[in-house]
Design a protein around this motif. Structure first.
Motif, PDB file in Angstrom:
ATOM      1  N   TYR A 197       0.843  -1.191   0.000  1.00  0.00           N
ATOM      2  CA  TYR A 197       0.000   0.000   0.000  1.00  0.00           C
ATOM      3  C   TYR A 197       0.883   1.247   0.000  1.00  0.00           C
ATOM      4  O   TYR A 197       1.990   1.236   0.543  1.00  0.00           O
ATOM      5  CB  TYR A 197      -0.885   0.044   1.244  1.00  0.00           C
ATOM      6  N   VAL A 198       0.369   2.310  -0.586  1.00  0.00           N
ATOM      7  CA  VAL A 198       1.023   3.611  -0.499  1.00  0.00           C
ATOM      8  C   VAL A 198       0.036   4.565   0.165  1.00  0.00           C
ATOM      9  O   VAL A 198      -1.096   4.731  -0.311  1.00  0.00           O
ATOM     10  CB  VAL A 198       1.444   4.143  -1.884  1.00  0.00           C
ATOM     11  N   ALA A 199       0.465   5.159   1.278  1.00  0.00           N
ATOM     12  CA  ALA A 199      -0.410   6.034   2.067  1.00  0.00           C
ATOM     13  C   ALA A 199       0.156   7.444   2.151  1.00  0.00           C
ATOM     14  O   ALA A 199       1.358   7.619   2.361  1.00  0.00           O
ATOM     15  CB  ALA A 199      -0.593   5.463   3.469  1.00  0.00           C
ATOM     16  N   LYS A 200      -0.715   8.428   2.009  1.00  0.00           N
ATOM     17  CA  LYS A 200      -0.340   9.816   2.268  1.00  0.00           C
ATOM     18  C   LYS A 200      -0.805  10.145   3.676  1.00  0.00           C
ATOM     19  O   LYS A 200      -1.991  10.046   3.990  1.00  0.00           O
ATOM     20  CB  LYS A 200      -0.996  10.758   1.260  1.00  0.00           C
ATOM     21  N   LEU A 201       0.135  10.506   4.537  1.00  0.00           N
ATOM     22  CA  LEU A 201      -0.169  10.729   5.944  1.00  0.00           C
ATOM     23  C   LEU A 201      -0.234  12.213   6.286  1.00  0.00           C
ATOM     24  O   LEU A 201       0.521  13.018   5.745  1.00  0.00           O
ATOM     25  CB  LEU A 201       0.908  10.084   6.820  1.00  0.00           C
ATOM     26  N   LYS A 202      -1.121  12.532   7.208  1.00  0.00           N
ATOM     27  CA  LYS A 202      -1.167  13.878   7.774  1.00  0.00           C
ATOM     28  C   LYS A 202      -0.205  13.896   8.953  1.00  0.00           C
ATOM     29  O   LYS A 202      -0.430  13.236   9.969  1.00  0.00           O
ATOM     30  CB  LYS A 202      -2.585  14.210   8.222  1.00  0.00           C
ATOM     31  N   GLY A 203       0.888  14.603   8.797  1.00  0.00           N
ATOM     32  CA  GLY A 203       1.920  14.613   9.821  1.00  0.00           C
ATOM     33  C   GLY A 203       3.121  13.797   9.364  1.00  0.00           C
ATOM     34  O   GLY A 203       3.048  13.053   8.378  1.00  0.00           O
ATOM     35  N   ILE A 204       4.213  13.924  10.083  1.00  0.00           N
ATOM     36  CA  ILE A 204       5.457  13.250   9.716  1.00  0.00           C
ATOM     37  C   ILE A 204       5.940  12.407  10.903  1.00  0.00           C
ATOM     38  O   ILE A 204       6.513  12.940  11.865  1.00  0.00           O
ATOM     39  CB  ILE A 204       6.537  14.277   9.318  1.00  0.00           C
ATOM     40  N   PRO A 205       5.703  11.099  10.851  1.00  0.00           N
ATOM     41  CA  PRO A 205       6.134  10.222  11.948  1.00  0.00           C
ATOM     42  C   PRO A 205       7.657  10.176  12.053  1.00  0.00           C
ATOM     43  O   PRO A 205       8.372  10.306  11.053  1.00  0.00           O
ATOM     44  CB  PRO A 205       5.586   8.848  11.541  1.00  0.00           C
ATOM     45  N   THR A 206       8.146   9.959  13.266  1.00  0.00           N
ATOM     46  CA  THR A 206       9.575   9.797  13.486  1.00  0.00           C
ATOM     47  C   THR A 206       9.979   8.350  13.206  1.00  0.00           C
ATOM     48  O   THR A 206       9.117   7.459  13.101  1.00  0.00           O
ATOM     49  CB  THR A 206       9.941  10.134  14.934  1.00  0.00           C
ATOM     50  N   GLU A 242      -3.771   5.682  12.512  1.00  0.00           N
ATOM     51  CA  GLU A 242      -4.544   6.519  13.431  1.00  0.00           C
ATOM     52  C   GLU A 242      -4.057   6.319  14.866  1.00  0.00           C
ATOM     53  O   GLU A 242      -3.994   7.271  15.652  1.00  0.00           O
ATOM     54  CB  GLU A 242      -6.035   6.177  13.326  1.00  0.00           C
ATOM     55  N   GLN A 243      -3.709   5.066  15.214  1.00  0.00           N
ATOM     56  CA  GLN A 243      -3.225   4.779  16.565  1.00  0.00           C
ATOM     57  C   GLN A 243      -1.892   5.476  16.844  1.00  0.00           C
ATOM     58  O   GLN A 243      -1.589   5.822  17.989  1.00  0.00           O
ATOM     59  CB  GLN A 243      -3.076   3.272  16.766  1.00  0.00           C
ATOM     60  N   LEU A 244      -1.118   5.700  15.793  1.00  0.00           N
ATOM     61  CA  LEU A 244       0.150   6.418  15.952  1.00  0.00           C
ATOM     62  C   LEU A 244      -0.045   7.934  15.929  1.00  0.00           C
ATOM     63  O   LEU A 244       0.894   8.686  16.222  1.00  0.00           O
ATOM     64  CB  LEU A 244       1.130   6.014  14.842  1.00  0.00           C
ATOM     65  N   GLY A 245      -1.264   8.373  15.567  1.00  0.00           N
ATOM     66  CA  GLY A 245      -1.547   9.809  15.531  1.00  0.00           C
ATOM     67  C   GLY A 245      -1.286  10.477  14.195  1.00  0.00           C
ATOM     68  O   GLY A 245      -1.148  11.702  14.124  1.00  0.00           O
ATOM     69  N   TYR A 246      -1.245   9.652  13.121  1.00  0.00           N
ATOM     70  CA  TYR A 246      -0.993  10.191  11.783  1.00  0.00           C
ATOM     71  C   TYR A 246      -2.057   9.659  10.818  1.00  0.00           C
ATOM     72  O   TYR A 246      -1.856   8.636  10.160  1.00  0.00           O
ATOM     73  CB  TYR A 246       0.408   9.815  11.301  1.00  0.00           C
ATOM     74  N   PRO A 247      -3.202  10.346  10.739  1.00  0.00           N
ATOM     75  CA  PRO A 247      -4.309   9.866   9.906  1.00  0.00           C
ATOM     76  C   PRO A 247      -3.915   9.733   8.431  1.00  0.00           C
ATOM     77  O   PRO A 247      -3.096  10.500   7.921  1.00  0.00           O
ATOM     78  CB  PRO A 247      -5.377  10.951  10.088  1.00  0.00           C
TER      79      PRO A 247
END
Length: 246
Positions: free
Chosen positions: A136-145, A199-204
Motif C-alpha cells: 500500500y502507499v499512504a499519504k499521511l497527515k503529519g510526519i512520523p519519526t 490513526e493509533q500512531l496519531g498520523y491519519p
C-alpha cells in the motif's frame, strides 16, 4: 471417493456462490440438496452428474474466471449496495460471469482488487494462514519519526487487534505541507488495517492505494479498468501462499 467425486462443500465453493466455510454452514443448516434430497453430512461426495441445489436454486456449472480491477475511490467492494452506490461489479463491462471480490478495499481506498467466481480460490487467498504480501502507499497527515514508524513492525494495538506491517519505506516527506508518503507492506488484512494502524500512531491517512498484490501490479491499468489474469498469474498467486489449507 472415486477420481471423479469431490466433497460437496468444495463443489459449492467452486461454483462461486460462496466460500467453502459458508458452504459447510449451509449444509449443516439443511439448505443443500443433492438429487432432490436434503444433505446435512459434511463428508458427502458428489460427482459431476449430481444435481446440487442451494436454497432451492440449482448450481450452474460455470467456467472459472479471474480478474484484476483498478478500483477507484468512491466505489463499494461488493456486488450490491442497499444505498444505491456504485459497486465494483458495475465496472466490469462485458463480464457475463457472476463474479465477486476477493476481500475488500474501503470506499475511499483505490488500487488492486481481485474478482472471481471461484469460491475455493477466494477462500484460500482470504484464509488467515496465507501470507500473500500486499503493498500500500499512504499519504499521511503529519510526519512520523523513525521510532514511531518502527512500531509498525512490532504491532500497534487497536481495540482487540494487533495491527502489524511486514515492512515499510518512506517515499517522500513534505515539511511545508506536513505530510509523508509511506509505502507499507502487509501479510495480513484486518478491517481498515492501514488506516487504523496509522490513526493509533496519531498520523491519519489522507489517501490510500493498494499498488501490489503478490506479484501483481497496476501497470497498464487506469482507474476503473480491469483485465483478466493469465493462467500463469493465477498459478503464481496460488503458489505465493505460505501453506496449503486443507
Amino acid at each position: 471417493m472415486t477420481v471423479n467425486e469431490e466433497r460437496l462443500q468444495k463443489v459449492i465453493a467452486q461454483s462461486g456462490i460462496t466460500s467453502r466455510r459458508k458452504a459447510e454452514q449451509l449444509i449443516l443448516e439443511g439448505k443443500v440438496k443433492v438429487n432432490g434430497q436434503v444433505v446435512t453430512a459434511l463428508g458427502t461426495k458428489v460427482s459431476k452428474n449430481d444435481q446440487i441445489e442451494v436454497n432451492d436454486v440449482q448450481l450452474e456449472k460455470e467456467a472459472h474466471v479471474y480478474y484484476m480491477l483498478y478500483k477507484p475511490r468512491g466505489v463499494i467492494s461488493s456486488v450490491s449496495d442497499d444505498k444505491g452506490r456504485k459497486v465494483v461489479t458495475d465496472l466490469l463491462e462485458g463480464v457475463t460471469e457472476r463474479v465477486f471480490p476477493i476481500g475488500r478495499l474501503d470506499y475511499d481506498t483505490s488500487g488492486i482488487l481481485l474478482l472471481t467466481n471461484d469460491g475455493d480460490f477466494a477462500h484460500h487467498l482470504m484464509h488467515p494462514k496465507y501470507e500473500v504480501e500486499k503493498v500500500y502507499v499512504a499519504k499521511l497527515k503529519g510526519i512520523p519519526t523513525k521510532p514511531e514508524l518502527e512500531k509498525l513492525r512490532k504491532g500497534v494495538k487497536a481495540e482487540k487487534d494487533l495491527l502489524k506491517a511486514a515492512d515499510y519505506n518512506v517515499l517522500s516527506v513534505d515539511k511545508t505541507k506536513n505530510t509523508m508518503i509511506l509505502e507499507i507492506k502487509l501479510r495480513e488484512g484486518k478491517n481498515r488495517h492501514v488506516r487504523r494502524m496509522m490513526e493509533q500512531l496519531g498520523y491519519p491517512v489522507m489517501k490510500l492505494k493498494r499498488e501490489q498484490y503478490g506479484m501483481l501490479t497496476l501497470t497498464g491499468l487506469k482507474p476503473g479498468k480491469y483485465r483478466a489474469l493469465t493462467l500463469k498469474e493465477v498459478k503464481q498467486i496460488r503458489n505465493l501462499a505460505s501453506e496449503i489449507v486443507k
